[in-house]
Design an enzyme around this catalytic site. Structure first.
Site, short mmCIF file in Angstrom:
data_model
loop_
_atom_site.label_atom_id
_atom_site.label_comp_id
_atom_site.label_asym_id
_atom_site.label_seq_id
_atom_site.Cartn_x
_atom_site.Cartn_y
_atom_site.Cartn_z
N MET A 111 0.85 -1.19 0.00
CA MET A 111 0.00 0.00 0.00
C MET A 111 0.88 1.23 0.00
O MET A 111 1.85 1.31 0.74
CB MET A 111 -0.87 0.02 1.25
CG MET A 111 -1.63 1.33 1.46
SD MET A 111 -2.84 1.63 0.20
CE MET A 111 -4.02 0.37 0.62
N CYS A 112 0.53 2.18 -0.84
CA CYS A 112 1.29 3.42 -0.89
C CYS A 112 0.34 4.57 -1.18
O CYS A 112 -0.78 4.37 -1.66
CB CYS A 112 2.35 3.36 -1.99
SG CYS A 112 3.56 2.05 -1.76
N GLY A 113 0.81 5.77 -0.88
CA GLY A 113 0.15 6.97 -1.34
C GLY A 113 0.97 7.54 -2.47
O GLY A 113 2.18 7.79 -2.30
N HIS A 155 4.72 7.70 -1.01
CA HIS A 155 4.66 7.45 0.44
C HIS A 155 4.37 5.96 0.65
O HIS A 155 3.32 5.47 0.24
CB HIS A 155 3.58 8.33 1.07
CG HIS A 155 3.73 9.77 0.67
ND1 HIS A 155 4.44 10.67 1.42
CD2 HIS A 155 3.32 10.43 -0.44
CE1 HIS A 155 4.44 11.84 0.81
NE2 HIS A 155 3.77 11.73 -0.32
N ASN A 196 1.24 1.70 -6.43
CA ASN A 196 0.43 1.38 -5.26
C ASN A 196 -0.30 0.08 -5.58
O ASN A 196 -1.41 0.09 -6.11
CB ASN A 196 -0.58 2.50 -4.98
CG ASN A 196 -1.52 2.14 -3.84
OD1 ASN A 196 -1.18 1.35 -2.97
ND2 ASN A 196 -2.72 2.70 -3.88
#
Length: 640
Positions: free
Chosen positions: A1-3, A55, A79
């Site tokens: 999971m990423c932003g 992120h 992501n």
């Protein structure tokens, strides 16, 4: 999971921060708490500028800060999770693997072939330096959020981001349609001072003669919500992505190859666990159920094992199981979907590792009970409440008695479900996390952050579901320790959810309405539509909500192999809506639950989370689910 986030402008650097403000950065960092990095790319001979912001939530391999940049000046934001299709070693990071494969692509067809091969949820942004091209998109089901916003003029730029904040400027954010992959020629846009998007759509087959009108329909669907100054075109070569699932089998048949379940179903009058046994007595039906269990079990296995676990935790001798850390949690109501997911997770999560069962309840307000509902809805709720009480009659009522104002239907069925799971595997530590939400905290957290996460969706239903999932996935509550409730916060980074079961297996009440009006043919069309719109109705929102806690949502029922298996079956093998509630809807899943050793939960009727958790009644609003929610229109931009 990423932003992930990318801003492109043809103006000054100041324009970048007109799109990318500190509030968006704050939300992105919450999604990716383990690494944050930004990169600005300028073209020496062209007047465009790009900001890339990544992120990272560390889940696999070595932590890999984003954005990635290579020697050729290509830049990548990812992501997603690769569960199949492209090999990712146990110690490898899938972001690096994807970037490596993209760098080897020498044509548009190569890039499309790569993304067509992926199995798993993803959204991405890829800057291809040699072509001055920006590629981006979401997976076939839209399991990862990606939003876009365009400036007022064609040459004023645009932004792509996993999560945004409500904009009062009039430039609204929208979810990037999960209709395919998009490409922007930044060189051409800088030259013409106009913004044009090129679409490469998903299709089951890209060779049939019917492709042209299908392309036209996709273009119309995507372009209808775009600003007038944004041009959307189909790629000139008519290239497309191969859909990762097979088309829905719309065959109208009572049963397949000698299976005569109808004779059994005609004799079912009472909803009971025993009534399922007659179906399983038929060899062909039992075989089909076990095929379903096998494919769903593999989907769960991929989702509970594809994550980083502390090495010392795997090898050291631990004197007490209570010291072990949960890596996997389940959004848990005790209903059929979450029960099956939990039972299958138990087969693959290391035995010494707890599994967190996240159960959310909103405070019951007795004085508003039964108000604001129609008689029909009241009767349905009463029926389900009676069934819950019947299922729970043998439970020890002492546990949590002092918190009776939180004994909502999902809390009651959740406790019953816990007993069933403990019976299946008493060696497992099952952390039943009682998450209790007061009206005051609901209002506070909605204003502070939840409404920004639900945005750009804005209905009463989005508000209820979004708030319930946010509090549940946060995982802050109480667990029972030797009969005493103690504070607990779930450390699990992976959150399993049962979404996708109702959409594929006719689990909603609207499916019964459709069946009564239009028969099996109409029901098939309704189910086909359910998956077509699940990206815009559910998945982007749920990804933003769960990701806000630095956790990753994983959806076993939307695994590509699970969907293809269910799509291969005629509707009569998946559900029988001539049967009562609690049996007919999601019939194949109920039979699978029975084979897995589950009991009372196998015949629980569907109860939507907004009713089971009682959030729908907490604020005593006489609203329709489809109404625009005024509570989502009040925003606070205070720091999170």
């Amino acid at each position: 999971m990423c932003g992930i986030c990318c801003v492109v402008t043809w103006c000054t650097e100041r324009a970048i921060y007109d799109f990318f403000n500190k509030d968006i950065l704050c939300h992105l960092r919450r999604r990716g708490p383990d690494s944050s990095k930004q990169l600005i790319k300028t073209a020496s001979d062209l007047p465009y500028k790009c900001l890339f912001s990544g992120h990272v939530l560390h889940l696999r391999g070595l932590i890999t800060p984003q954005p990635l940049k290579d020697a050729s000046d290509n830049i990548f934001l990812w992501n997603g999770e690769i569960f199949n299709g492209v090999h990712v070693g146990d110690l490898e990071n899938d972001t690096e693997v994807m970037f490596h494969h993209l760098a080897l692509c020498s044509s548009e067809a190569d890039i499309l072939s790569l993304f067509s091969s992926l199995r798993g949820p993803w959204s991405f942004i890829y800057y291809q330096a040699s072509q001055h091209s920006l590629w981006f998109g979401r997976d076939y089901f839209g399991r990862r959020s990606l939003l876009w916003q365009f400036g007022n003029e064609a040459d004023s730029g645009f932004c792509l981001t996993s999560v945004s904040v409500y904009s009062k400027s009039g430039n609204e954010w929208q979810e990037v349609p999960a209709s395919g992959i998009f490409k922007i020629d930044l060189k051409a846009c800088a030259t013409t001072k106009s913004l044009s998007l090129t679409l490469f759509p998903w299709k089951y087959s890209c060779t049939e003669k019917a492709v042209e009108p299908i392309f036209s329909n996709v273009l119309d669907h995507v372009s209808k919500d775009l600003p007038n100054h944004i041009l959307l075109v189909m790629n000139e070569s008519k290239l497309c992505l191969r859909a990762p699932v097979i088309p829905l089998n719309k065959t109208i048949a009572e049963a397949s190859d000698g299976c005569r379940s109808t004779n059994v179903s005609n004799n079912i009058h009472k909803v009971s666990v025993e009534s399922l046994q007659g179906f399983l007595a038929e060899e062909c039906k039992k075989k089909l159920v076990h095929q379903f269990i096998d494919v769903l079990s593999e989907a769960v296995k991929r989702r509970v094992l594809s994550l980083f676990r502390d090495e010392d935790q795997e090898t050291r001798a631990i004197p007490s199981m209570s010291n072990r850390k949960a890596h996997v949690a389940v959004l848990f109501s005790g209903g059929i979907d979450s029960m099956v997911i939990a039972a299958l997770a138990d087969k693959h999560v290391p035995l010494g590792e707890p599994i967190d069962l996240l159960n959310v309840a909103f405070m019951i307000k007795e004085h508003i009970k039964q108000k604001g509902t129609t008689k029909k809805h009241t009767d349905q709720e009463v029926q389900l409440d009676l069934l819950c009480q019947e299922s729970c009659k043998d439970l020890d009522a002492k546990a949590g008695a002092h918190l009776s104002c939180f004994d909502v239907p999902d809390r009651i069925t959740g406790r019953v479900g816990l007993k069933e799971l403990e019976a299946i595997n008493p060696s497992r530590t099952w952390n039943f996390v009682e998450i209790n939400v007061t009206l005051e905290e609901l209002k506070k957290m909605r204003l502070q952050c939840i409404n920004h996460l639900v945005y750009p969706l804005d209905t009463v239903l989005d508000d209820s579901i979004g708030c319930a999932i946010w509090f549940a996935s946060r995982g802050e509550g109480f667990i029972s320790n030797q009969g005493e409730l103690k504070p607990y916060k779930s450390p699990a980074k992976v959150v399993l959810t049962g979404i996708g079961a109702d959409e594929q297996l006719a689990g909603y009440s609207r499916h019964r309405v459709c069946f009564k009006k239009y028969g099996l043919e109409g029901l098939n069309k309704e189910l086909e539509m359910e998956l077509d719109r699940i990206s815009s109705r559910n998945l982007g929102r749920d990804d933003r909500i769960i990701g806000d806690h630095g956790k990753e949502a994983r959806f076993p029922f939307l695994d590509e192999e699970v969907v293809s298996f269910l799509n291969s079956l005629p509707i009569s093998e998946k559900a029988d809506l001539t049967l009562p509630r609690g049996i007919g809807e999601k019939l194949i899943l109920r039979l699978a639950a029975k084979e897995l050793g589950l009991a009372a939960s196998t015949v629980l009727p569907k109860r939507a989370v907004q009713f089971g958790s009682r959030i729908a009644k907490l604020e005593s609003k006489s609203e329709k689910a489809s109404d625009t929610c005024s509570r989502l229109k009040s925003f606070s931009v205070d720091k999170l």
